[in-house]
Scaffold this motif. Structure first.
Motif, PDB file in Angstrom:
ATOM      1  N   THR A 127      -7.481 -10.430   2.347  1.00 23.89           N
ATOM      2  CA  THR A 127      -6.344  -9.518   2.511  1.00 23.89           C
ATOM      3  C   THR A 127      -5.237  -9.857   1.520  1.00 23.89           C
ATOM      4  O   THR A 127      -4.627  -8.965   0.913  1.00 23.89           O
ATOM      5  CB  THR A 127      -5.802  -9.611   3.959  1.00 23.89           C
ATOM      6  N   GLN A 147       4.519 -11.190   2.099  1.00 25.52           N
ATOM      7  CA  GLN A 147       4.464 -10.010   2.965  1.00 25.52           C
ATOM      8  C   GLN A 147       3.105  -9.886   3.638  1.00 25.52           C
ATOM      9  O   GLN A 147       3.011  -9.458   4.791  1.00 25.52           O
ATOM     10  CB  GLN A 147       4.853  -8.743   2.186  1.00 25.52           C
ATOM     11  N   THR A 167       3.013   1.300   0.480  1.00 27.42           N
ATOM     12  CA  THR A 167       3.276   0.354  -0.611  1.00 27.42           C
ATOM     13  C   THR A 167       1.987  -0.094  -1.301  1.00 27.42           C
ATOM     14  O   THR A 167       2.042  -0.781  -2.318  1.00 27.42           O
ATOM     15  CB  THR A 167       3.971  -0.902  -0.067  1.00 27.42           C
ATOM     16  N   GLY A 168       0.850   0.257  -0.729  1.00 27.24           N
ATOM     17  CA  GLY A 168      -0.426  -0.233  -1.245  1.00 27.24           C
ATOM     18  C   GLY A 168      -0.926  -1.465  -0.513  1.00 27.24           C
ATOM     19  O   GLY A 168      -2.073  -1.876  -0.688  1.00 27.24           O
ATOM     20  N   ALA A 169      -0.083  -2.066   0.303  1.00 30.84           N
ATOM     21  CA  ALA A 169      -0.499  -3.244   1.090  1.00 30.84           C
ATOM     22  C   ALA A 169      -1.407  -2.809   2.235  1.00 30.84           C
ATOM     23  O   ALA A 169      -1.304  -1.681   2.731  1.00 30.84           O
ATOM     24  CB  ALA A 169       0.729  -3.955   1.649  1.00 30.84           C
ATOM     25  N   LEU A 170      -2.279  -3.712   2.651  1.00 27.15           N
ATOM     26  CA  LEU A 170      -3.115  -3.433   3.810  1.00 27.15           C
ATOM     27  C   LEU A 170      -2.274  -3.486   5.079  1.00 27.15           C
ATOM     28  O   LEU A 170      -1.477  -4.408   5.265  1.00 27.15           O
ATOM     29  CB  LEU A 170      -4.239  -4.459   3.915  1.00 27.15           C
ATOM     30  N   VAL A 171      -2.448  -2.488   5.924  1.00 29.92           N
ATOM     31  CA  VAL A 171      -1.845  -2.566   7.256  1.00 29.92           C
ATOM     32  C   VAL A 171      -2.633  -3.564   8.085  1.00 29.92           C
ATOM     33  O   VAL A 171      -2.079  -4.333   8.872  1.00 29.92           O
ATOM     34  CB  VAL A 171      -1.859  -1.179   7.934  1.00 29.92           C
ATOM     35  N   THR A 172      -3.936  -3.531   7.899  1.00 30.14           N
ATOM     36  CA  THR A 172      -4.842  -4.413   8.620  1.00 30.14           C
ATOM     37  C   THR A 172      -6.104  -4.590   7.777  1.00 30.14           C
ATOM     38  O   THR A 172      -6.476  -3.684   7.037  1.00 30.14           O
ATOM     39  CB  THR A 172      -5.221  -3.810   9.992  1.00 30.14           C
ATOM     40  N   PRO A 173      -6.764  -5.719   7.902  1.00 24.23           N
ATOM     41  CA  PRO A 173      -8.037  -5.865   7.179  1.00 24.23           C
ATOM     42  C   PRO A 173      -9.194  -5.130   7.854  1.00 24.23           C
ATOM     43  O   PRO A 173     -10.288  -5.077   7.295  1.00 24.23           O
ATOM     44  CB  PRO A 173      -8.280  -7.376   7.196  1.00 24.23           C
ATOM     45  N   VAL A 179      -4.169   2.547   4.075  1.00 22.68           N
ATOM     46  CA  VAL A 179      -3.326   1.416   3.689  1.00 22.68           C
ATOM     47  C   VAL A 179      -1.880   1.873   3.731  1.00 22.68           C
ATOM     48  O   VAL A 179      -1.592   3.069   3.826  1.00 22.68           O
ATOM     49  CB  VAL A 179      -3.667   0.887   2.270  1.00 22.68           C
ATOM     50  N   ASP A 180      -0.973   0.920   3.674  1.00 18.25           N
ATOM     51  CA  ASP A 180       0.444   1.247   3.750  1.00 18.25           C
ATOM     52  C   ASP A 180       0.871   2.017   2.489  1.00 18.25           C
ATOM     53  O   ASP A 180       0.199   1.987   1.464  1.00 18.25           O
ATOM     54  CB  ASP A 180       1.266  -0.029   3.892  1.00 18.25           C
ATOM     55  N   HIS A 219      -6.356  -8.618  -1.797  1.00 18.50           N
ATOM     56  CA  HIS A 219      -6.249  -7.161  -1.863  1.00 18.50           C
ATOM     57  C   HIS A 219      -4.809  -6.753  -2.148  1.00 18.50           C
ATOM     58  O   HIS A 219      -4.539  -5.888  -2.995  1.00 18.50           O
ATOM     59  CB  HIS A 219      -6.730  -6.537  -0.552  1.00 18.50           C
ATOM     60  N   ASP A 220      -3.883  -7.378  -1.451  1.00 18.31           N
ATOM     61  CA  ASP A 220      -2.475  -7.004  -1.627  1.00 18.31           C
ATOM     62  C   ASP A 220      -1.946  -7.430  -3.001  1.00 18.31           C
ATOM     63  O   ASP A 220      -1.043  -6.778  -3.550  1.00 18.31           O
ATOM     64  CB  ASP A 220      -1.623  -7.629  -0.515  1.00 18.31           C
ATOM     65  N   LEU A 233      -0.300  -8.833  13.371  1.00 13.41           N
ATOM     66  CA  LEU A 233      -1.589  -8.463  13.970  1.00 13.41           C
ATOM     67  C   LEU A 233      -2.100  -9.581  14.874  1.00 13.41           C
ATOM     68  O   LEU A 233      -2.628  -9.315  15.961  1.00 13.41           O
ATOM     69  CB  LEU A 233      -2.621  -8.155  12.880  1.00 13.41           C
ATOM     70  N   LEU A 256       3.756  -1.469  -7.069  1.00  8.37           N
ATOM     71  CA  LEU A 256       5.021  -0.908  -6.591  1.00  8.37           C
ATOM     72  C   LEU A 256       6.086  -1.995  -6.470  1.00  8.37           C
ATOM     73  O   LEU A 256       7.205  -1.842  -6.973  1.00  8.37           O
ATOM     74  CB  LEU A 256       4.819  -0.220  -5.240  1.00  8.37           C
ATOM     75  N   GLY A 316      -3.097  -4.453  -4.712  1.00  8.67           N
ATOM     76  CA  GLY A 316      -2.626  -3.160  -4.208  1.00  8.67           C
ATOM     77  C   GLY A 316      -1.127  -3.044  -4.026  1.00  8.67           C
ATOM     78  O   GLY A 316      -0.554  -1.966  -4.201  1.00  8.67           O
ATOM     79  N   PHE A 317      -0.486  -4.135  -3.660  1.00  9.77           N
ATOM     80  CA  PHE A 317       0.941  -4.101  -3.339  1.00  9.77           C
ATOM     81  C   PHE A 317       1.818  -4.360  -4.560  1.00  9.77           C
ATOM     82  O   PHE A 317       2.947  -3.853  -4.657  1.00  9.77           O
ATOM     83  CB  PHE A 317       1.221  -5.161  -2.263  1.00  9.77           C
TER      84      PHE A 317
END
Lengths: 152, 369
Positions: free
Chosen positions: A49, A26, B260-266, B257-258, A52-53, A34, A60, A56-57
């Motif tokens: 990134t 994802q 969901t916890g994911a980054l929308v953008t860095p 951030v989104d 991070h995800d 982007l 969930l 962070g992702f």
């Protein structure tokens, strides 16, 4: 004889596998969207990134995958026993289908149209389903290794 | 029908910053029983119009009586999720023209957008209603419509729009209206001096782009500044100073951030985009905004007040020479989502609470000045 703990180990491995792969997938879809807007994303930024995800992702997403696998893997096991073969393929398909159902449920219940941005497109949804399929495939490898000797 | 009643809720604005002076105030309930009230407009002859997100326009008499029957003559409004009836605003020449502007979600669940109509209000119903603007393209789902509008001194209006949630990248595409602020003449036509008029591939109505979901607009006539705020995702709510033709960066740059916890953008900032004057991270979900002239609260003169949904508060943005130097959290004792904050003709603050039993509240000094 099948180790009684093997299904649990296989389940945990499958959840981890599908979750981590799904997170990585994802991230790449989000970054691709982007990049399509013209912004340059360096390899270091892509790596950061993705990392991070993964932190962070995954809480969930891992929860969703864990719930999904609880239904999808036993269902796949039943089908495998009924057919007598094809464990790898059946578990992979079951996990992929399970994720698709889970995404549909979440998107139906959540206030926003699509919770996971990468699944806004067919390509992204298929890629996430493929990552879940790898989790299901991993489950079959582990759970069936000592049961029927790679019966797939 | 509800009569004006006072609630001894009171007092003492809680100070979130060292320099904010605690201010004594009293909160009165002016009307209640409104289904997700979204916007209000004060009529020069007294009374006010209030929109309910459920698609109804209601009339509150000058004495606070909520008229039972909704105002007739409304457009067909799509009501679902965030979709519904949004802003009501009186035309700058309302005293002569009786014209009001209404923004709302129009279309179907699978193909909808933000619409703007103008109609004549005769005190009982809307007549001569005409569509002025329909944001393009239609989209699926019921999220992120924007809907706030304000009038500029050059006889134009600006209308804030949203990105439709699933279409966030389109906020960077000037060939559509998603995630933008549009500027229109009062009859809905496009001003000749709009910043994208000369670009044949861009929508001529665009005034600025790169927004996620504009929810508050204020024009500061004293400073000639147009200010908007917009929802970020999880964090990254922004207050922006609008420059014609500028790009505010969503979704390429955000402090949020989104979900969901994911980054929308860095990226939180990029040189080609305007950065926000401030951002709220974590989100407060700003929902409305007013520039207060200090009428009943002289110590609040020149400050911005931002209502918040998730934050269940009003945020006072303390300004010195137009710069925001601090913030104060107000009205948390209500413990309610607040949809809008306005300055009334009596120069009191008015609040709308966001619930199925929403209220119109008036904030006045605890003791008369």
């Amino acid at each position: 004889m099948m180790n009684r703990w093997l299904p649990l180990v296989a389940y945990i491995a499958a959840v981890l596998d599908a979750t981590l792969l799904g997170s990585i997938v994802q991230t790449q879809f989000n970054l691709a969207a982007l990049s399509a807007l013209g912004v340059e994303i360096s390899f270091a930024t892509r790596l950061a990134t993705t990392g991070h995800d993964l932190l962070g992702f995954t809480p969930l997403y891992g929860s969703l995958v864990a719930i999904m696998m609880l239904g999808a893997m036993p269902a796949a096991t039943l089908v495998t026993r009924w057919l007598g073969s094809g464990a790898w393929l059946i578990h992979a398909l079951s996990a992929a289908l399970g994720l698709w159902v889970m995404l549909w449920i979440v998107d139906t219940l959540a206030p926003m149209p699509t919770l996971i941005a990468a699944t806004r497109s067919l390509e992204g949804t298929l890629a996430m389903m493929a990552s879940a399929a790898l989790g299901g495939w991993g489950y079959a490898i582990l759970a069936y290794t000592k049961w029927d000797g790679f019966s797939a | 029908m509800q009569r004006l009643c006072c609630i001894p809720l009171t007092i003492i604005g809680s100070a979130a910053c060292a320099m904010a002076m605690a201010t004594d105030y009293r909160i009165e309930t002016l009307a209640k029983g409104l289904e997700h009230p979204w916007s209000l407009a004060f009529l020069p002859e007294g009374g006010m119009l209030v929109t309910e997100r459920a698609g109804r326009l209601r009339f509150i008499e000058a004495d606070g009586t909520l008229r039972d029957a909704p105002i007739a003559g409304m457009p067909e409004v799509l009501v679902d999720g965030q979709a519904g009836l949004f802003e009501v605003a009186l035309a700058p020449d309302y005293a002569d023209s009786d014209m009001v502007y209404l923004s709302y979600a129009c279309g179907t669940l699978t193909a909808n957008t933000t619409c703007l109509d103008r109609a004549r209000f005769d005190g009982r119903r809307l007549t001569d209603r005409a569509p002025l603007f329909r944001a393009e393209p239609d989209k699926r789902g019921s999220s992120h419509y924007g809907g706030r509008l304000t009038f500029l001194p050059d006889d134009t209006l600006v209308l804030g729009l949203g990105d439709g949630f699933d279409y966030r990248e389109q906020a960077q595409n000037p060939a559509n209206h998603l995630g933008s602020l549009v500027r229109l003449n009062l009859d809905g036509s496009t001003p000749d001096d709009n910043p994208f008029v000369a670009d044949s591939e861009a929508r001529a109505e665009l005034y600025s782009i790169g927004h996620r979901n504009i929810q508050g607009i204020v024009y500061d006539a004293m400073r000639g500044e147009l200010l908007i705020h917009e929802h970020g995702p999880r964090g990254g709510d922004e207050l922006n100073r609008i420059l014609p033709g500028a790009n505010y960066g969503w979704p390429l740059a955000t402090h949020g951030v989104d979900y969901t916890g994911a980054l929308v953008t860095p990226f939180t900032e990029l040189p080609e985009f305007e950065s926000p004057l401030l951002h709220w991270t974590p989100s407060i979900a700003p929902s409305g905004m007013t520039l207060y002239d200090g009428g009943q609260f002289p110590e609040w003169h020149g400050d911005l007040f931002v209502s918040a949904l998730a934050g269940r508060q009003v945020r006072r943005l303390i300004r010195e020479d137009g710069e925001i130097v601090d913030q104060e959290v107000l009205f948390t004792e209500l413990d309610e989502r607040i949809r809008d904050v306005r300055t009334g003709p009596d120069r009191a603050l008015y609040l709308l609470t966001d619930s199925e039993q929403g209220r119109v509240l008036r904030v006045v000094p605890a003791s008369p000045p």
